[in-house]
Write a protein that holds these residues in place. Structure first.
Motif, PDB file in Angstrom:
ATOM      1  N   PHE A 574       0.565  -0.907   0.173  1.00  0.00           N
ATOM      2  CA  PHE A 574       0.045  -0.406   0.018  1.00  0.00           C
ATOM      3  C   PHE A 574       0.812   1.681  -0.145  1.00  0.00           C
ATOM      4  O   PHE A 574       0.276   2.698  -0.141  1.00  0.00           O
ATOM      5  CB  PHE A 574      -0.972   0.008   1.132  1.00  0.00           C
ATOM      6  N   ALA A 575       2.075   1.276  -0.402  1.00  0.00           N
ATOM      7  CA  ALA A 575       3.662   2.568  -0.499  1.00  0.00           C
ATOM      8  C   ALA A 575       3.240   3.349   1.279  1.00  0.00           C
ATOM      9  O   ALA A 575       3.068   4.469   1.525  1.00  0.00           O
ATOM     10  CB  ALA A 575       2.828   3.299  -1.981  1.00  0.00           C
ATOM     11  N   GLU A 576       2.772   1.605   2.264  1.00  0.00           N
ATOM     12  CA  GLU A 576       3.298   2.584   3.512  1.00  0.00           C
ATOM     13  C   GLU A 576       4.566   3.103   3.848  1.00  0.00           C
ATOM     14  O   GLU A 576       4.672   4.064   4.733  1.00  0.00           O
ATOM     15  CB  GLU A 576       3.129   0.766   4.487  1.00  0.00           C
ATOM     16  N   MET A 577       5.839   2.992   3.358  1.00  0.00           N
ATOM     17  CA  MET A 577       6.452   3.522   3.491  1.00  0.00           C
ATOM     18  C   MET A 577       6.481   5.578   3.297  1.00  0.00           C
ATOM     19  O   MET A 577       7.138   6.150   3.324  1.00  0.00           O
ATOM     20  CB  MET A 577       7.492   2.963   3.266  1.00  0.00           C
ATOM     21  N   ALA A 578       5.580   6.273   2.159  1.00  0.00           N
ATOM     22  CA  ALA A 578       5.168   6.603   1.788  1.00  0.00           C
ATOM     23  C   ALA A 578       4.800   8.258   2.193  1.00  0.00           C
ATOM     24  O   ALA A 578       3.775   8.483   1.943  1.00  0.00           O
ATOM     25  CB  ALA A 578       4.932   6.604  -0.014  1.00  0.00           C
ATOM     26  N   GLU A 579       4.681   7.759   3.369  1.00  0.00           N
ATOM     27  CA  GLU A 579       4.174   8.928   4.083  1.00  0.00           C
ATOM     28  C   GLU A 579       5.459   9.065   5.218  1.00  0.00           C
ATOM     29  O   GLU A 579       6.680   9.192   5.717  1.00  0.00           O
ATOM     30  CB  GLU A 579       3.571   8.136   5.676  1.00  0.00           C
ATOM     31  N   ASP A 580       4.972  10.766   5.903  1.00  0.00           N
ATOM     32  CA  ASP A 580       6.299  12.383   6.144  1.00  0.00           C
ATOM     33  C   ASP A 580       5.614  13.090   7.293  1.00  0.00           C
ATOM     34  O   ASP A 580       4.796  14.082   5.515  1.00  0.00           O
ATOM     35  CB  ASP A 580       7.109  12.727   5.301  1.00  0.00           C
ATOM     36  N   LYS A 581       5.256  13.230   8.158  1.00  0.00           N
ATOM     37  CA  LYS A 581       3.821  13.965   8.868  1.00  0.00           C
ATOM     38  C   LYS A 581       4.445  15.345   9.275  1.00  0.00           C
ATOM     39  O   LYS A 581       3.815  16.482   8.893  1.00  0.00           O
ATOM     40  CB  LYS A 581       4.044  13.104  10.058  1.00  0.00           C
ATOM     41  N   TRP A 582       6.242  15.431   8.681  1.00  0.00           N
ATOM     42  CA  TRP A 582       6.313  16.591   9.281  1.00  0.00           C
ATOM     43  C   TRP A 582       6.722  17.153   7.744  1.00  0.00           C
ATOM     44  O   TRP A 582       7.357  18.827   7.564  1.00  0.00           O
ATOM     45  CB  TRP A 582       8.225  16.779   9.457  1.00  0.00           C
ATOM     46  N   VAL A 583       6.023  16.890   6.654  1.00  0.00           N
ATOM     47  CA  VAL A 583       5.790  17.599   5.260  1.00  0.00           C
ATOM     48  C   VAL A 583       4.688  18.082   5.188  1.00  0.00           C
ATOM     49  O   VAL A 583       3.705  17.548   4.928  1.00  0.00           O
ATOM     50  CB  VAL A 583       6.545  16.339   3.515  1.00  0.00           C
TER      51      VAL A 583
END
Length: 641
Positions: A574-583
């Motif tokens: 699910f492209a789980e790695m493509a998350e960044d709450k700092w962006v």
């Protein structure tokens, strides 16, 4: 599938002195440790072969195995004269490599060599000297073959444009390797075609990347660590303008004609995955509200569970009454109805859903194959464009009613409004994301329960009680509905602009701009488009990462129900790695917003489905094949009372 004819590979070694000359490198065959039958020097000294990774290596039909003795034999047979500095082409040998070379072949090849020097000369030299002749490298023959093949895939002939939007011949040839490998080369490969095409073997241990594939200038990253690392950078790097994302569905470049209807045309127009970062941060929150279910104790989650359970029960009862369940069509209809009910509280009739999936099938074909359709024939695709326009117009008032007041309508410029941008994105989600992926893996799950064909990777054919979610997770892992997750480190050159002017459109703080439109073509209604030429393409390949033995163990290629914690920890499906709450507070994340909804639909289906109540029509013919289809269509019939 060989990318170059064998004859060309056979004489590739003869070009080495000329390649060296083109790169300004001294080459002296007298310093060779060995010479191949084709005259290639092995083990001689080329300099400046820096930054070479032997794991990237490959070979030229065991050229490194040929010794000086073999060359001596061919000299004695009069194949060629001794060759110190002056190149002489060998006489034709009907037993070597197949077709006879012509002077045009040679001239064309040398033009290509000159155009690629000195960098390409260095690459081919690395293959010969640091791999093919390096006796210290394990599995040298295979690595030698891989290295030469990677270099050959970047040959100028494969850069030739073959469609109206700049896609090159190499891209088309490489993507055709997937169906060709199964249909024409080895039908028994079944679900392991991706393994074979990308890594050369079913066992993909140590397979990390493939250069110039699919297409010149594309590097596919295949191991779990690389896919996870690259994907994790997407939120930040798209926002800073370091990478650019195009209109691509997995690794399939989508012809944008279908999205060019004037009333609903976004800018840039095409598959929603190619929208600008400034647009994405406004669309993403809506997608999350529509498809994400929240925590298990939330009202939304509990309500969705009730709705989905009720709709699946009704579906199963209706299919029994009809006397047949057709896979995949009936499941496509069901999932489309569920997504509309849960996300928008819309009731979609079976007839409406059937019409939608008919368009879905055409849209997949037009989007994928349209890149080869000449501009003069684009009008033949207008019926699909017209239906796509109607669909977006159908969902615009839905978006406006639920989210219109919350949207900053001007924030999606140059698109006319954020309502339009969101509606187009939602339609793409129904067509190509959850609307296609979830039915695919429900169908593979049913296939594993009934197929008696040798290609079925799950011979147990039964789900242990309470393991329905594990079962659906394993379908997502082994039968990845999405092949890749690509981006461009150098975006394709905009028509009318230079490479430098195009690069300047990528800007920091989410201000990346679309290519400026050019004069509209009267046959299409829009200007020139380039989706490939001048770009450098990176393709993290999810389907292979989901089978990486380093992460999933020695049984990574097998259908095995694993602990839920293992899926949650290791999945990149699910492209789980493509998350960044700092962006942008997570608004620029690229993970699938409907992960929780997809898992609920799949697990609930298999909780409510009772295998003993259905029988397969011709179970011996339920065949598993390559992705993205994975299993051929089949039918289930109600069991006799």
């Amino acid at each position: 599938m060989a990318v170059l004819p064998l004859a060309r590979l056979a004489w590739l070694g003869r070009l080495l002195p000329l390649i060296a000359a083109a790169s300004g490198t001294d080459f002296d065959p007298s310093s060779c440790a060995a010479v191949s039958p084709s005259g290639a020097c092995l083990g001689g000294g080329l300099n400046a072969l820096d930054d070479f990774n032997s794991n990237d290596a490959g070979a030229l039909l065991q050229v490194a195995e040929r010794s000086a003795a073999a060359r001596q034999h061919r000299q004695e047979e009069g194949e060629f004269e001794h060759w110190p500095r002056k190149q002489r082409w060998p006489k034709s040998n009907p037993n070597w490599g197949g077709e006879k070379l012509t002077e045009d072949d040679i001239d064309s090849t040398m033009d290509g060599v000159k155009s690629r020097a000195p960098n390409e000369a260095k690459e081919i030299s690395k293959c010969f000297f640091l791999v093919c002749a390096n006796l210290m490298i394990p599995d040298r023959n295979k690595k030698c073959m891989d290295c030469i093949a990677a270099w050959a895939r970047g040959w100028p002939m494969f850069e030739k444009e073959v469609g109206p939007t700049g896609v090159p011949l190499g891209y088309v040839v490489n993507m055709l390797e997937i169906p060709f490998t199964q249909m024409m080369v080895n039908e028994s490969l079944g679900i392991y075609v991706y393994n074979k095409v990308f890594c050369g073997d079913i066992d993909i241990t140590g397979c990390s990347k493939k250069k110039n594939f699919p297409g010149p200038g594309t590097t596919s990253y295949l191991d779990h660590a690389s896919v996870k690392k690259l994907g994790s950078q997407y939120p930040r790097k798209t926002w800073t303008g370091e990478i650019w994302r195009g209109h691509e569905l997995g690794l399939l470049i989508q012809y944008p004609h279908m999205w060019s209807g004037k009333p609903t045309m976004t800018q840039p127009f095409g598959l929603a995955l190619g929208m600008l970062p400034s647009q994405h941060v406004n669309v993403r929150p809506v997608l999350m509200q529509a498809f994400n279910l929240g925590g298990k104790n939330s009202w939304k989650y509990k309500n969705a569970e009730k709705v989905i359970g009720s709709m699946i029960r009704q579906f199963l009862d209706n299919r029994k009454a009809a006397g047949k369940m057709r896979l995949k069509n009936d499941v496509l209809i069901l999932v489309h109805q569920i997504l509309n009910k849960v996300a928008f509280n819309l009731d979609v009739s079976r007839d409406e859903a059937r019409e939608f999936i008919e368009h879905q099938t055409l849209a997949m074909a037009v989007g994928t194959l349209g890149v080869l359709v000449p501009t003069e024939l684009a009008f033949l695709l207008n019926p699909v464009r017209n239906y796509q326009t109607k669909l977006i117009q159908k969902y615009e008032p839905v978006v406006d009613k639920i989210w219109g007041k919350k949207l900053n309508q001007s924030a999606c410029a140059p698109t006319e409004s954020c309502t339009l941008q969101v509606a187009a994105s939602l339609v793409d989600g129904l067509l190509f994301a959850g609307g296609l992926s979830v039915p695919t893996d429900i169908s593979t799950g049913l296939g594993t329960l009934y197929s008696t064909h040798p290609s079925n990777p799950f011979p147990q054919r039964s789900i242990p009680k309470g393991k329905e979610l594990n079962f659906f997770w394993e379908n997502i892992r082994l039968f990845a509905p999405v092949l890749g997750f690509p981006s461009w480190t150098k975006r394709p050159t905009c028509p009318g602009l230079s490479e430098e002017e195009t690069a300047a459109l990528n800007k920091k703080n989410g201000k990346t701009e679309a290519c400026p439109p050019t004069k509209a073509n009267w046959q299409t209604g829009y200007g020139e488009i380039n989706q490939y030429q001048g770009g450098e393409h990176v393709a993290p390949t999810i389907a292979l990462a989901q089978r990486d033995p380093k992460v999933w163990g020695k049984n990574a290629n097998d259908f095995v129900l694993r602990p839920l914690t293992e899926y949650m920890k290791n999945s990149v499906g699910f492209a789980e790695m493509a998350e960044d709450k700092w962006v942008q507070g997570g608004k620029n994340d690229n993970s699938c917003p409907g992960k929780s909804l997809a898992l609920m639909i799949g697990s609930k289906f298999f909780e409510l489905f009772k295998k003993e109540e259905w029988v397969a029509k011709a179970p011996e013919n339920i065949t598993f094949v390559s992705g993205p289809t994975w299993v051929e269509d089949f039918a289930l019939l109600p069991a006799a009372p």
